[in-house]
Scaffold this motif. Structure first.
Motif, PDB file in Angstrom:
ATOM      1  N   LEU A 135       6.053  -8.588  47.513  1.00 39.54           N
ATOM      2  CA  LEU A 135       6.546  -7.340  47.701  1.00 39.54           C
ATOM      3  C   LEU A 135       5.486  -6.315  47.561  1.00 39.54           C
ATOM      4  CD1 LEU A 135       9.374  -7.060  45.191  1.00 39.54           C
ATOM      5  CD2 LEU A 135       9.870  -7.298  47.642  1.00 39.54           C
ATOM      6  N   ALA A 136       5.280  -5.591  48.792  1.00 36.66           N
ATOM      7  CA  ALA A 136       3.947  -4.424  49.015  1.00 36.66           C
ATOM      8  C   ALA A 136       4.334  -3.256  48.588  1.00 36.66           C
ATOM      9  CB  ALA A 136       3.618  -4.549  50.424  1.00 36.66           C
ATOM     10  N   GLY A 137       3.589  -2.358  48.407  1.00 33.49           N
ATOM     11  CA  GLY A 137       3.994  -0.975  47.925  1.00 33.49           C
ATOM     12  C   GLY A 137       3.716  -0.544  46.349  1.00 33.49           C
ATOM     13  N   LEU A 138       3.570  -1.731  45.703  1.00 37.86           N
ATOM     14  CA  LEU A 138       3.476  -1.308  44.370  1.00 37.86           C
ATOM     15  C   LEU A 138       2.009  -1.896  43.670  1.00 37.86           C
ATOM     16  CD1 LEU A 138       6.971  -2.612  42.745  1.00 37.86           C
ATOM     17  CD2 LEU A 138       6.190  -0.519  43.646  1.00 37.86           C
ATOM     18  N   GLU A 139       1.009  -1.943  44.528  1.00 39.43           N
ATOM     19  CA  GLU A 139      -0.297  -2.463  44.268  1.00 39.43           C
ATOM     20  C   GLU A 139      -0.865  -1.476  43.417  1.00 39.43           C
ATOM     21  OE1 GLU A 139       0.349  -4.102  48.681  1.00 39.43           O
ATOM     22  OE2 GLU A 139       1.307  -2.711  47.053  1.00 39.43           O
ATOM     23  N   PHE A 140      -0.753  -0.009  43.918  1.00 37.40           N
ATOM     24  CA  PHE A 140      -1.419   0.928  43.069  1.00 37.40           C
ATOM     25  C   PHE A 140      -1.124   1.091  41.563  1.00 37.40           C
ATOM     26  CE2 PHE A 140       2.826   2.741  43.287  1.00 37.40           C
ATOM     27  CZ  PHE A 140       2.973   3.784  42.430  1.00 37.40           C
ATOM     28  N   LEU A 141      -0.188   0.414  41.202  1.00 36.90           N
ATOM     29  CA  LEU A 141       0.205   0.231  39.697  1.00 36.90           C
ATOM     30  C   LEU A 141      -0.986  -0.515  38.909  1.00 36.90           C
ATOM     31  CD1 LEU A 141       4.054  -0.117  39.705  1.00 36.90           C
ATOM     32  CD2 LEU A 141       2.728   1.760  38.640  1.00 36.90           C
TER      33      LEU A 141
ATOM     34  N   GLY B 122      -3.404   6.519  46.589  1.00 36.77           N
ATOM     35  CA  GLY B 122      -2.597   6.789  47.776  1.00 36.77           C
ATOM     36  C   GLY B 122      -0.965   6.584  47.244  1.00 36.77           C
ATOM     37  N   SER B 123      -0.586   6.479  46.204  1.00 34.38           N
ATOM     38  CA  SER B 123       0.812   6.345  46.131  1.00 34.38           C
ATOM     39  C   SER B 123       1.033   6.763  44.741  1.00 34.38           C
ATOM     40  CB  SER B 123       1.399   4.960  46.228  1.00 34.38           C
ATOM     41  OG  SER B 123       2.589   5.122  46.257  1.00 34.38           O
ATOM     42  N   ASP B 124       2.435   6.893  44.292  1.00 36.16           N
ATOM     43  CA  ASP B 124       2.702   7.396  43.033  1.00 36.16           C
ATOM     44  C   ASP B 124       4.129   7.036  42.649  1.00 36.16           C
ATOM     45  OD1 ASP B 124       4.399   9.209  44.422  1.00 36.16           O
ATOM     46  OD2 ASP B 124       3.343  10.769  43.577  1.00 36.16           O
TER      47      ASP B 124
ATOM     48  N   VAL C 116      -0.863  -9.032  49.573  1.00 36.63           N
ATOM     49  CA  VAL C 116      -0.576  -8.282  48.636  1.00 36.63           C
ATOM     50  C   VAL C 116      -1.465  -8.383  47.234  1.00 36.63           C
ATOM     51  CG1 VAL C 116       1.155  -7.231  46.339  1.00 36.63           C
ATOM     52  CG2 VAL C 116       2.012  -7.931  48.767  1.00 36.63           C
ATOM     53  N   ALA C 117      -1.754  -9.791  47.091  1.00 36.20           N
ATOM     54  CA  ALA C 117      -2.903 -10.165  45.819  1.00 36.20           C
ATOM     55  C   ALA C 117      -3.885  -9.540  46.325  1.00 36.20           C
ATOM     56  CB  ALA C 117      -2.623 -11.382  45.581  1.00 36.20           C
ATOM     57  N   ASN C 118      -4.555  -9.653  47.451  1.00 39.10           N
ATOM     58  CA  ASN C 118      -5.728  -9.212  48.123  1.00 39.10           C
ATOM     59  C   ASN C 118      -5.866  -7.727  47.682  1.00 39.10           C
ATOM     60  OD1 ASN C 118      -6.527 -11.715  48.508  1.00 39.10           O
ATOM     61  ND2 ASN C 118      -6.133 -11.499  50.858  1.00 39.10           N
ATOM     62  N   HIS C 119      -4.610  -6.955  48.071  1.00 40.74           N
ATOM     63  CA  HIS C 119      -4.956  -5.628  47.944  1.00 40.74           C
ATOM     64  C   HIS C 119      -5.214  -5.321  46.448  1.00 40.74           C
ATOM     65  CE1 HIS C 119      -2.905  -1.427  48.785  1.00 40.74           C
ATOM     66  NE2 HIS C 119      -4.203  -1.277  48.405  1.00 40.74           N
ATOM     67  N   ILE C 120      -4.387  -5.754  45.574  1.00 44.76           N
ATOM     68  CA  ILE C 120      -4.388  -5.532  44.136  1.00 44.76           C
ATOM     69  C   ILE C 120      -6.133  -5.892  43.708  1.00 44.76           C
ATOM     70  CG2 ILE C 120      -3.938  -6.382  41.765  1.00 44.76           C
ATOM     71  CD1 ILE C 120      -1.092  -6.643  42.903  1.00 44.76           C
ATOM     72  N   THR C 121      -6.674  -6.882  43.932  1.00 43.83           N
ATOM     73  CA  THR C 121      -7.950  -6.933  43.944  1.00 43.83           C
ATOM     74  C   THR C 121      -8.810  -6.045  44.199  1.00 43.83           C
ATOM     75  OG1 THR C 121      -7.624  -9.418  44.074  1.00 43.83           O
ATOM     76  CG2 THR C 121      -9.912  -8.692  44.126  1.00 43.83           C
ATOM     77  N   GLU C 122      -8.556  -5.395  45.450  1.00 42.48           N
ATOM     78  CA  GLU C 122      -9.189  -4.374  45.986  1.00 42.48           C
ATOM     79  C   GLU C 122      -9.224  -3.135  45.026  1.00 42.48           C
ATOM     80  OE1 GLU C 122      -7.977  -3.825  49.944  1.00 42.48           O
ATOM     81  OE2 GLU C 122      -8.825  -5.562  50.624  1.00 42.48           O
ATOM     82  N   VAL C 123      -7.962  -2.898  44.589  1.00 43.80           N
ATOM     83  CA  VAL C 123      -7.600  -1.673  43.682  1.00 43.80           C
ATOM     84  C   VAL C 123      -8.273  -1.910  42.464  1.00 43.80           C
ATOM     85  CG1 VAL C 123      -5.769  -0.585  42.414  1.00 43.80           C
ATOM     86  CG2 VAL C 123      -5.409  -1.164  44.658  1.00 43.80           C
TER      87      VAL C 123
END
Length: 314
Positions: A122-128, A147-149, A204-211
């Motif tokens: 599920l994408a869109g919650l990586e900012f957390l 970029g999100s809240d 999604v996991a890769n995006h979390i790693t970037e965050v």
């Protein structure tokens, strides 16, 4: 409370049938990310939502009550907190994954919810993953980063009001704004549904790693800190972010006792080891004064400051 005997009676009545834990004069400093602050007059850790609702229904409106979560974005003053402090733990940490979202208890860490979303694709919650704290606090303050809240992803939140009523509020009813929500006074967030978009789990996991890498690079994540100290000004007030204004005012590395403005990210305060809550709050006010003198901008605290100063303790 002015009458200790009366308070004891009210507490005894309200907590007579509780299933959780009630601790008098419970130290709160060790529970905060800054590692500062006094004690809670009474610390209540409810077993579950039903337990909390029952206590609230019996608790006199005269008794002050404060909700605490992960204590990642808070300064508890040295004199501690009067009345009852409620801290939700294991009974409020369930996570349910659905096809297009996640239902998370208020005690779930933001980063844990992001990880569950990644595993479910599920994408869109990586900012957390870049926000310290728990879901209850995130909903209350409309936490955001990268970029999100919360306002962008929340479908609904269930709350328990001060009188013990359980209510579900949709996104619109929460009246989100920048780092704030319109939760009713004294309400406790119990759980929330966060919306996601089906995606490749590895992406999604890769995006979390970037965050996480970006946060590690730019913030003092291994220090005793509390997240962003001040909100960014409105665009009408200043085009510069809070950290830019603080830096321009010469506050990077500024100290008061063992409290310091981070050298790495100057919108963060750090406890170097022996700072008091008064040191940290005083340093923050020093920063606000210098920024106002340098730029004319009045910074507003994002970190919550709660409780009594030591001088007010009788």
């Amino acid at each position: 409370m002015n009458n200790p005997a009366s308070m004891q009676d009210m507490v005894k009545h309200a907590f007579a049938n509780m299933r959780g834990r009630l601790t008098p004069q419970a130290p709160l400093g060790p529970r905060t990310w800054f590692r500062v602050g006094g004690a809670a007059e009474w610390l209540f850790q409810p077993a579950d939502a039903e337990d909390l609702a029952g206590v609230l229904q019996r608790l006199s409106p005269e008794l002050p009550i404060t909700a605490l979560g992960a204590c990642s974005n808070i300064i508890i003053r040295d004199g501690g907190l009067e009345g009852v402090v409620v801290r939700m733990a294991r009974g409020f940490a369930d996570i349910t994954v659905e096809a297009d979202g996640i239902i998370a208890g208020c005690a779930c860490l933001d980063a844990t919810v992001a990880e569950h979303a990644a595993q479910a694709g599920l994408a869109g919650l990586e900012f957390l993953a870049g926000i310290p704290g728990s879901i209850g606090g995130a909903v209350r303050m409309n936490a955001g980063a990268y970029g999100s809240d919360i306002a962008n992803v929340l479908d609904w939140a269930e709350i328990i009001t001060r009188d013990g009523s359980l209510i579900r509020l949709d996104n619109a009813a929460l009246r989100f704004g920048y780092r704030r929500s319109g939760l009713p006074e004294g309400a406790f967030v119990i759980r929330a549904r966060l919306r996601g978009t089906p995606a490749n789990p590895q992406d999604v996991a890769n995006h979390i790693t970037e965050v996480r890498a970006a946060r590690e690079l730019s913030q003092p994540v291994r220090a005793r800190t509390g997240g962003s100290t001040f909100r960014n000004p409105d665009a009408e007030t200043s085009s510069r972010k809070a950290w830019e204004l603080i830096d321009a005012a010469g506050c990077r590395g500024l100290r008061r006792g063992d409290a310091q403005v981070s050298e790495k990210h100057c919108n963060f305060l750090i406890n170097l080891g022996n700072a008091t809550a008064a040191d940290l709050e005083g340093l923050g006010e020093d920063v606000r004064t210098r920024v106002a003198q340098n730029s004319g901008v009045s910074l507003h605290w994002e970190i919550k400051r709660l409780g009594k100063t030591e001088a007010s303790v009788q």
